[in-house]
Scaffold this motif. Structure first.
Motif, mmCIF file in Angstrom:
data_model
loop_
_atom_site.group_PDB
_atom_site.id
_atom_site.type_symbol
_atom_site.label_atom_id
_atom_site.label_comp_id
_atom_site.label_asym_id
_atom_site.label_seq_id
_atom_site.Cartn_x
_atom_site.Cartn_y
_atom_site.Cartn_z
ATOM 1 N N GLU A 140 5.080 6.220 -15.774
ATOM 2 C CA GLU A 140 6.141 7.163 -16.091
ATOM 3 C C GLU A 140 5.744 8.248 -17.076
ATOM 4 O O GLU A 140 6.466 9.222 -17.241
ATOM 5 C CB GLU A 140 7.350 6.411 -16.651
ATOM 6 N N GLY A 141 4.624 8.077 -17.753
ATOM 7 C CA GLY A 141 4.198 9.061 -18.729
ATOM 8 C C GLY A 141 4.940 8.922 -20.041
ATOM 9 O O GLY A 141 5.625 7.933 -20.293
ATOM 10 N N LEU A 142 4.800 9.921 -20.889
ATOM 11 C CA LEU A 142 5.442 9.948 -22.205
ATOM 12 C C LEU A 142 6.305 11.201 -22.319
ATOM 13 O O LEU A 142 6.059 12.191 -21.628
ATOM 14 C CB LEU A 142 4.373 9.978 -23.308
ATOM 15 N N PRO A 143 7.294 11.179 -23.199
ATOM 16 C CA PRO A 143 8.032 12.421 -23.454
ATOM 17 C C PRO A 143 7.064 13.496 -23.961
ATOM 18 O O PRO A 143 6.083 13.185 -24.637
ATOM 19 C CB PRO A 143 9.032 12.029 -24.539
ATOM 20 N N VAL A 147 0.835 -1.202 0.000
ATOM 21 C CA VAL A 147 0.000 0.000 0.000
ATOM 22 C C VAL A 147 0.873 1.257 0.000
ATOM 23 O O VAL A 147 0.638 2.190 -0.775
ATOM 24 C CB VAL A 147 -0.974 0.003 1.205
ATOM 25 N N VAL A 148 1.899 1.293 0.829
ATOM 26 C CA VAL A 148 2.786 2.459 0.881
ATOM 27 C C VAL A 148 3.499 2.638 -0.451
ATOM 28 O O VAL A 148 3.617 3.752 -0.959
ATOM 29 C CB VAL A 148 3.788 2.339 2.053
ATOM 30 N N TYR A 149 3.949 1.552 -1.058
ATOM 31 C CA TYR A 149 4.618 1.622 -2.363
ATOM 32 C C TYR A 149 3.690 2.245 -3.399
ATOM 33 O O TYR A 149 4.087 3.147 -4.137
ATOM 34 C CB TYR A 149 5.048 0.227 -2.811
ATOM 35 N N LEU A 150 2.448 1.776 -3.451
ATOM 36 C CA LEU A 150 1.496 2.305 -4.436
ATOM 37 C C LEU A 150 1.162 3.772 -4.175
ATOM 38 O O LEU A 150 1.050 4.560 -5.113
ATOM 39 C CB LEU A 150 0.230 1.446 -4.458
ATOM 40 N N VAL A 151 1.030 4.155 -2.911
ATOM 41 C CA VAL A 151 0.748 5.554 -2.578
ATOM 42 C C VAL A 151 1.898 6.452 -3.034
ATOM 43 O O VAL A 151 1.694 7.489 -3.662
ATOM 44 C CB VAL A 151 0.486 5.726 -1.061
ATOM 45 N N VAL A 152 3.133 6.034 -2.754
ATOM 46 C CA VAL A 152 4.296 6.822 -3.161
ATOM 47 C C VAL A 152 4.380 6.884 -4.686
ATOM 48 O O VAL A 152 4.653 7.949 -5.257
ATOM 49 C CB VAL A 152 5.590 6.235 -2.538
ATOM 50 N N LEU A 153 4.134 5.771 -5.366
ATOM 51 C CA LEU A 153 4.150 5.736 -6.830
ATOM 52 C C LEU A 153 3.137 6.728 -7.404
ATOM 53 O O LEU A 153 3.458 7.521 -8.283
ATOM 54 C CB LEU A 153 3.853 4.321 -7.334
ATOM 55 N N VAL A 154 1.925 6.706 -6.894
ATOM 56 C CA VAL A 154 0.874 7.601 -7.384
ATOM 57 C C VAL A 154 1.228 9.059 -7.081
ATOM 58 O O VAL A 154 1.077 9.930 -7.944
ATOM 59 C CB VAL A 154 -0.496 7.222 -6.775
ATOM 60 N N LEU A 155 1.733 9.338 -5.886
ATOM 61 C CA LEU A 155 2.088 10.716 -5.537
ATOM 62 C C LEU A 155 3.179 11.268 -6.442
ATOM 63 O O LEU A 155 3.087 12.404 -6.913
ATOM 64 C CB LEU A 155 2.527 10.806 -4.077
ATOM 65 N N PHE A 156 4.213 10.472 -6.698
ATOM 66 C CA PHE A 156 5.281 10.951 -7.588
ATOM 67 C C PHE A 156 4.772 11.112 -9.009
ATOM 68 O O PHE A 156 5.203 12.006 -9.727
ATOM 69 C CB PHE A 156 6.499 10.026 -7.545
ATOM 70 N N ARG A 157 3.851 10.275 -9.417
ATOM 71 C CA ARG A 157 3.287 10.396 -10.772
ATOM 72 C C ARG A 157 2.440 11.668 -10.888
ATOM 73 O O ARG A 157 2.496 12.375 -11.876
ATOM 74 C CB ARG A 157 2.455 9.145 -11.093
ATOM 75 N N ILE A 158 1.674 11.957 -9.842
ATOM 76 C CA ILE A 158 0.808 13.143 -9.851
ATOM 77 C C ILE A 158 1.624 14.431 -9.777
ATOM 78 O O ILE A 158 1.295 15.416 -10.433
ATOM 79 C CB ILE A 158 -0.201 13.082 -8.680
ATOM 80 N N THR A 159 2.699 14.432 -8.994
ATOM 81 C CA THR A 159 3.458 15.668 -8.797
ATOM 82 C C THR A 159 4.297 16.050 -9.997
ATOM 83 O O THR A 159 4.811 17.160 -10.063
ATOM 84 C CB THR A 159 4.379 15.589 -7.558
ATOM 85 N N GLY A 160 4.450 15.185 -10.962
ATOM 86 C CA GLY A 160 5.106 15.552 -12.204
ATOM 87 C C GLY A 160 6.536 15.071 -12.305
ATOM 88 O O GLY A 160 7.170 14.679 -11.342
ATOM 89 N N LYS A 161 7.036 15.150 -13.530
ATOM 90 C CA LYS A 161 8.360 14.635 -13.860
ATOM 91 C C LYS A 161 9.476 15.481 -13.287
ATOM 92 O O LYS A 161 10.507 14.973 -12.887
ATOM 93 C CB LYS A 161 8.525 14.569 -15.371
ATOM 94 N N ARG A 162 9.290 16.777 -13.274
ATOM 95 C CA ARG A 162 10.370 17.665 -12.850
ATOM 96 C C ARG A 162 10.737 17.430 -11.388
ATOM 97 O O ARG A 162 11.853 17.674 -10.979
ATOM 98 C CB ARG A 162 9.979 19.122 -13.056
ATOM 99 N N THR A 163 9.796 16.948 -10.581
ATOM 100 C CA THR A 163 10.078 16.667 -9.189
ATOM 101 C C THR A 163 11.243 15.697 -9.066
ATOM 102 O O THR A 163 12.096 15.845 -8.210
ATOM 103 C CB THR A 163 8.834 16.065 -8.506
ATOM 104 N N LEU A 164 11.291 14.716 -9.928
ATOM 105 C CA LEU A 164 12.328 13.703 -9.849
ATOM 106 C C LEU A 164 13.629 14.150 -10.498
ATOM 107 O O LEU A 164 14.694 13.667 -10.155
ATOM 108 C CB LEU A 164 11.838 12.415 -10.509
ATOM 109 N N ALA A 165 13.556 15.066 -11.429
ATOM 110 C CA ALA A 165 14.746 15.466 -12.167
ATOM 111 C C ALA A 165 15.605 16.465 -11.402
ATOM 112 O O ALA A 165 16.820 16.428 -11.494
ATOM 113 C CB ALA A 165 14.370 16.059 -13.515
ATOM 114 N N GLN A 166 14.990 17.363 -10.676
ATOM 115 C CA GLN A 166 15.733 18.396 -9.971
ATOM 116 C C GLN A 166 15.362 18.375 -8.499
ATOM 117 O O GLN A 166 14.381 18.974 -8.085
ATOM 118 C CB GLN A 166 15.415 19.767 -10.557
#
Length: 156
Positions: free
Chosen positions: A87-90, A9-28
């Motif tokens: 992960e989305g698309l370019p 459950v925690v894994y899925l919540v974190v996955l969804v949150l990072f997906r919702i917050t956008g790509k730039r969150t992970l890049a910088q």
């Protein structure tokens, strides 16, 4: 079994949150992002471990998280739909030197961010020198420089 379900459950919540917050969150990752990540990890510790702080329970939780991550990697490799969902698309942000402002707003990226990437990666100084700027799935911005007029492909 409770630890495995909690970890899933925690894994899925974190996955969804990072997906919702956008790509730039992970890049910088900024200093504040790192602090937030540490706070999140402390908060999720309670959710993952419950009242059982044993080494065995910690090993079960860690193993579950790693196996889930590996399973998602396999699913993303085999099924493009899973990859697109997680992960989305370019996304093209600049086309032939023209910023696509609706996409920039949606991804919360400024033209300054694009120009910084263009300077860093290609040594370009102006938007007109960019043929395409693409927000990659990883969160980085790829810059394709515009060809000089005499270097463009000529028909026939």
């Amino acid at each position: 079994m409770d630890s495995v379900l909690r970890a899933a459950v925690v894994y899925l919540v974190v996955l969804v949150l990072f997906r919702i917050t956008g790509k730039r969150t992970l890049a910088q990752v900024t200093t504040m992002d790192l602090v937030l990540l540490l706070i999140i990890s402390e908060a999720t510790q309670q959710a993952l471990l419950g009242d059982d702080y044993s080494v065995t329970n910690a090993a079960v939780v860690i193993t579950t998280l790693v196996l889930l991550d590996r399973a998602f990697d396999v699913l993303k490799f085999r099924y493009k739909t899973v990859s697109r969902l997680t992960e989305g698309l370019p996304l093209v942000l600049v086309e032939h030197g023209e910023p696509l402002h609706d996409r920039l707003r949606k991804e919360q990226i400024s033209t300054d961010d694009i120009l910084a990437s263009a300077r860093k990666d290609q040594g370009l100084l102006r938007m007109e020198q960019i043929d395409f700027a693409v927000l990659e799935r990883s969160g980085g911005i790829s810059i394709i420089p515009a060809r000089e007029p005499d270097q463009r492909e000529r028909p026939g």
